[in-house]
Design an enzyme around this catalytic site. Sequence first.
Site, PDB file in Angstrom:
ATOM      1  N   THR A  31       0.812  -1.206   0.000  1.00 28.63           N
ATOM      2  CA  THR A  31       0.000   0.000   0.000  1.00 28.63           C
ATOM      3  C   THR A  31       0.848   1.261   0.000  1.00 28.63           C
ATOM      4  OG1 THR A  31      -0.180   0.277   2.403  1.00 28.63           O
ATOM      5  CG2 THR A  31      -1.705  -1.277   1.369  1.00 28.63           C
ATOM      6  N   ASP A  55      -4.432   5.744   2.513  1.00 26.83           N
ATOM      7  CA  ASP A  55      -4.070   6.757   3.493  1.00 26.83           C
ATOM      8  C   ASP A  55      -4.616   6.229   4.810  1.00 26.83           C
ATOM      9  OD1 ASP A  55      -4.026   8.881   5.273  1.00 26.83           O
ATOM     10  OD2 ASP A  55      -4.762  10.362   3.845  1.00 26.83           O
ATOM     11  N   LYS A 115      -7.781  -2.692  14.061  1.00 30.62           N
ATOM     12  CA  LYS A 115      -9.191  -3.014  14.277  1.00 30.62           C
ATOM     13  C   LYS A 115      -9.820  -3.640  13.038  1.00 30.62           C
ATOM     14  CE  LYS A 115     -10.411   0.261  17.933  1.00 30.62           C
ATOM     15  NZ  LYS A 115     -11.334   1.375  18.306  1.00 30.62           N
ATOM     16  N   SER A 133       7.900   1.070  15.393  1.00 31.42           N
ATOM     17  CA  SER A 133       8.111   2.211  16.280  1.00 31.42           C
ATOM     18  C   SER A 133       9.444   2.855  15.919  1.00 31.42           C
ATOM     19  CB  SER A 133       8.070   1.738  17.741  1.00 31.42           C
ATOM     20  OG  SER A 133       8.343   2.800  18.628  1.00 31.42           O
ATOM     21  N   TYR A 147       7.263  13.365  17.996  1.00 29.46           N
ATOM     22  CA  TYR A 147       7.464  12.105  17.287  1.00 29.46           C
ATOM     23  C   TYR A 147       7.695  10.966  18.274  1.00 29.46           C
ATOM     24  CZ  TYR A 147       9.633   8.517  14.423  1.00 29.46           C
ATOM     25  OH  TYR A 147       9.938   7.312  13.812  1.00 29.46           O
ATOM     26  N   LYS A 151       5.349   7.485  18.893  1.00 34.97           N
ATOM     27  CA  LYS A 151       5.852   6.109  18.843  1.00 34.97           C
ATOM     28  C   LYS A 151       5.734   5.426  20.196  1.00 34.97           C
ATOM     29  CE  LYS A 151       6.860   5.813  14.493  1.00 34.97           C
ATOM     30  NZ  LYS A 151       6.054   4.912  13.640  1.00 34.97           N
ATOM     31  N   THR A 182      16.871   5.240   4.696  1.00 35.27           N
ATOM     32  CA  THR A 182      15.583   5.376   4.037  1.00 35.27           C
ATOM     33  C   THR A 182      15.321   6.858   3.800  1.00 35.27           C
ATOM     34  OG1 THR A 182      14.323   5.627   6.079  1.00 35.27           O
ATOM     35  CG2 THR A 182      14.780   3.369   5.353  1.00 35.27           C
TER      36      THR A 182
END
Length: 276
Positions: A31, A55, A115, A133, A147, A151, A182
Amino acid sequence: MTTWLITGCSTGLGRALAKAVLEKGHNAVVTARDTATLQDLTTGFPTTALAVGLDVTDATQVANAVKKAEDRFGGVDVLVNNAGYGYRAAVEEGDGEDVRALFDTNVFGPVSMIKAVLPGMRARRSGAIVNISSIGARICPPGSGYYAASKAALEGISGSMQKELAPLGISVTAVEPGGFRTDFAGRSLTQSAEAIDDYADTAGKRRKENDTVHGTQPGDPDKAAQVIIDAVEAEETPAFLLLGADALYAYDAVEEATRAEVERWRERSGSTGYTE
């Protein structure tokens, strides 16, 4: 063969994990907000890869992604909540709308995904949830308070879920990566519009214009992906997983410093009970 649903596959760890899962012969629902970034994965693995626009802050898109996974592959065996981004600001500098958007993506988005897949996992009495995390949740660097808090919230949810779901045959793993090469410190890093001069030597040093980390991180996303797969497939899936030598070092340093603080105040900490 298992079916993985991985969020945030356009770049970085999510893309590396999607590719590794597909190369091992598993199904993968990959995704991203823009599915054009996933075309190479679906072209390379036409029968086992399914690209879905997602999203994680959009409840309709979350439900749609899980339904497509169920329709195509019969269900989701492994959910990896990888989508997220960073936000740099001293706490005083943080913009309220920015912070709420951060928590929507980093905390409430993963919860929505969880969920959505849990009914199927509970029915099958099997499954794995992996929440990505950050070691930042533990070391709380200056300029990353919001941030780190997002996490830490995800880790708290993970810890409680692990106890709730283990009796149902479902594992939950919180993963704390260190620095990996990354786009996290580049495209996926935002910051407050306001910079207060008094924080120039703390949070200010870590603003994007002053941070030289991007592109030099020590971690290899491809190797991290393999460790995540190994953890999910292990006979005893870990509830907590560090990734990277730098994460191990930071974890040990924080634990040592925290233990020293506890010991310095142990007597006073224990003196707060009623006396008879």
